[in-house]
Design a protein around this motif. Structure first.
Motif, short mmCIF file in Angstrom:
data_model
loop_
_atom_site.label_atom_id
_atom_site.label_comp_id
_atom_site.label_asym_id
_atom_site.label_seq_id
_atom_site.Cartn_x
_atom_site.Cartn_y
_atom_site.Cartn_z
N MET A 1 33.87 10.40 -20.05
CA MET A 1 32.58 10.70 -19.98
C MET A 1 32.23 12.05 -19.37
O MET A 1 33.05 12.56 -18.62
CB MET A 1 31.94 9.69 -19.06
N ASN A 3 31.15 14.69 -17.11
CA ASN A 3 31.02 14.74 -15.57
C ASN A 3 30.41 15.92 -14.98
O ASN A 3 30.72 16.61 -13.80
CB ASN A 3 32.81 14.77 -15.10
N THR A 212 18.34 10.77 -20.33
CA THR A 212 18.42 9.31 -20.02
C THR A 212 17.05 8.90 -19.23
O THR A 212 16.79 7.70 -19.03
CB THR A 212 19.47 9.07 -19.27
N HIS A 254 22.57 6.16 -16.39
CA HIS A 254 22.43 5.61 -17.89
C HIS A 254 23.49 6.36 -18.71
O HIS A 254 23.36 6.49 -19.65
CB HIS A 254 21.00 5.67 -18.64
N PHE A 255 24.36 7.31 -17.96
CA PHE A 255 25.13 7.96 -18.65
C PHE A 255 26.25 7.35 -19.55
O PHE A 255 26.44 7.59 -20.66
CB PHE A 255 25.99 9.12 -17.63
N ASN A 256 26.57 5.98 -19.25
CA ASN A 256 27.52 5.16 -19.81
C ASN A 256 26.72 4.72 -21.05
O ASN A 256 27.28 4.67 -22.10
CB ASN A 256 27.87 3.93 -18.89
N LYS A 257 25.35 4.44 -20.96
CA LYS A 257 24.70 3.95 -22.34
C LYS A 257 24.55 5.12 -23.03
O LYS A 257 24.52 5.02 -24.63
CB LYS A 257 23.33 3.65 -21.55
N GLU A 259 26.57 7.68 -23.56
CA GLU A 259 27.79 8.03 -24.19
C GLU A 259 28.09 6.85 -25.33
O GLU A 259 28.62 7.28 -26.41
CB GLU A 259 28.91 7.73 -23.02
N THR A 260 27.81 5.56 -25.09
CA THR A 260 27.93 4.78 -25.90
C THR A 260 26.99 4.88 -27.32
O THR A 260 27.70 4.92 -28.60
CB THR A 260 27.54 3.31 -25.58
N ASN A 263 28.68 7.88 -29.24
CA ASN A 263 30.07 7.63 -29.84
C ASN A 263 29.49 6.70 -30.93
O ASN A 263 30.30 6.90 -32.30
CB ASN A 263 30.55 6.71 -28.94
#
Length: 280
Positions: A1, A3, A212, A254-257, A259-260, A263
Motif C-alpha cells: 500500500m 506509504n 479519498t 480510506h487508503f485501503n479502499k 487501493e482495492t 487494483n
C-alpha cells in the motif's frame, strides 16, 4: 500500500486545517508513513477582494501572499529536524488561466523554495476573470446567478482545469471533479468536458490523485469511478492516493479502499516520490 501522503493541510497562519503542522506530521509518523507533504492553499487573484473579510487565506495581493507563504515554508523547515519521517513542502494552487494571473504566479513561485505543487480549482468564473467565486460562496451571492450563467461558469471551471493540466506547472492534479460536492457539473451534460480533461491528462501524462475525502462527503472518491476507469484504460497518467487531510484522523483515511479500487481497475501506473521535482 502507498506509504506516503502529499495532500494535507494545517492551521498555522490561518490556513484551513484543523491541527498544527507538528500534530499532522506526528500522526503520519505514528502511522509509519515514509513521507508526508504539507500543502496549504495558494488562493490568490486580483478579484478576490469581496471574500477577504471572511477568508483569511484568500489574497488579492501577490506580495502579501508571498510573505505568508514564506512563513509557512519556514515553519515546516524548522520541524524537519524533530521528526524521523521525511517532510516535503508543497502548495495546493488554485490555478487561473489568464495571462495576468500566470505572469504574477510565475514570478512569485520562483521565490518560494518548495518541493512540489498541486494543481487545483475551487472556483467558477467568467471568461475574463472579472468575476471569480469559490464554489462554497455561491450560496452567499446576492443576487444569485441565473441558471444559464451558472451553467457557463461551470463549463469555464472545467476548461480552467484543462488549462491547469496543460500549463505544466504541477506535479499532480487534485480532485478534478471536486465541484460535484456542491451539485455543480454532476450531470451528463458536462461529460464532454470531463473527457477533455481525461484527454489532457493522457496526452501530457500528468499525474492525478484519487482523493479519498469524497468517501466522507458523497460516498465516492474524486474523481468519479467512471473517470478512473477511463484513465486506467490508457494507463498514461500516474495516479496517487491523497487523503486531503485537514484533521489528523484523516491522514491515510480510506487508503485501503482506494487501493482495492485501483487494483480492480488494473490501474498500474502509480505515482512515485521521485516525480516531485519542481517543474520550473
Amino acid at each position: 500500500m502507498q506509504n506516503f501522503t502529499l495532500h494535507t493541510h494545517n492551521n498555522e497562519l490561518k490556513f484551513d486545517g484543523r491541527a498544527n503542522a507538528q500534530t499532522m506530521i506526528q500522526q503520519a509518523q505514528d502511522l509509519n508513513f515514509d513521507t508526508i507533504g504539507v500543502s496549504n492553499h495558494i488562493i490568490l487573484h486580483d478579484n478576490l477582494t469581496p471574500y477577504k473579510k471572511n477568508e483569511t487565506m484568500f489574497f488579492d495581493n501577490f506580495d502579501t501572499a508571498l510573505d505568508c507563504y514564506k512563513k509557512h515554508i519556514e515553519i515546516l523547515e524548522n520541524l524537519k529536524s524533530k521528526f524521523k519521517i521525511n517532510i516535503k513542502i508543497g502548495f495546493e494552487v488554485d490555478f487561473f488561466s489568464s495571462a495576468t494571473w500566470r505572469n504574477k504566479f510565475e514570478k512569485m513561485i520562483k521565490d518560494m523554495p518548495t518541493d512540489y505543487l498541486i494543481g487545483s480549482n475551487h472556483f467558477v468564473k467568467n471568461k475574463d476573470e472579472s468575476f471569480v467565486c469559490n464554489i462554497y460562496h455561491l450560496k452567499h451571492l446576492s443576487p444569485q446567478l441565473d441558471e444559464e450563467t451558472l451553467h457557463q461558469y461551470t463549463i469555464n471551471h472545467f476548461k480552467n482545469i484543462i488549462e491547469c493540466i496543460k500549463s505544466g506547472y504541477f506535479n499532480f492534479i487534485a480532485h478534478m471533479d471536486y465541484c460535484t460536492i456542491k451539485g455543480l457539473g454532476d450531470t451528463p451534460i458536462y461529460d464532454e468536458y470531463k473527457y477533455q480533461i481525461i484527454e489532457a491528462l493522457n496526452s501530457t501524462r500528468t499525474p492525478i490523485e484519487l482523493n479519498t475525502s469524497g468517501y466522507n462527503r458523497i460516498n465516492r472518491p474524486h474523481p468519479d469511478t467512471w473517470i478512473l476507469k477511463e484513465l486506467a484504460k490508457a494507463n498514461k497518467s500516474p495516479i496517487l492516493i491523497s487523503d486531503d487531510a485537514h484533521f489528523k484522523e484523516e491522514i491515510g483515511q480510506h487508503f485501503n479502499k482506494a487501493e482495492t479500487l485501483l487494483n480492480s481497475l488494473n490501474y498500474t501506473n502509480r505515482f512515485t516520490l521521485d516525480m516531485l521535482k519542481r517543474k520550473f
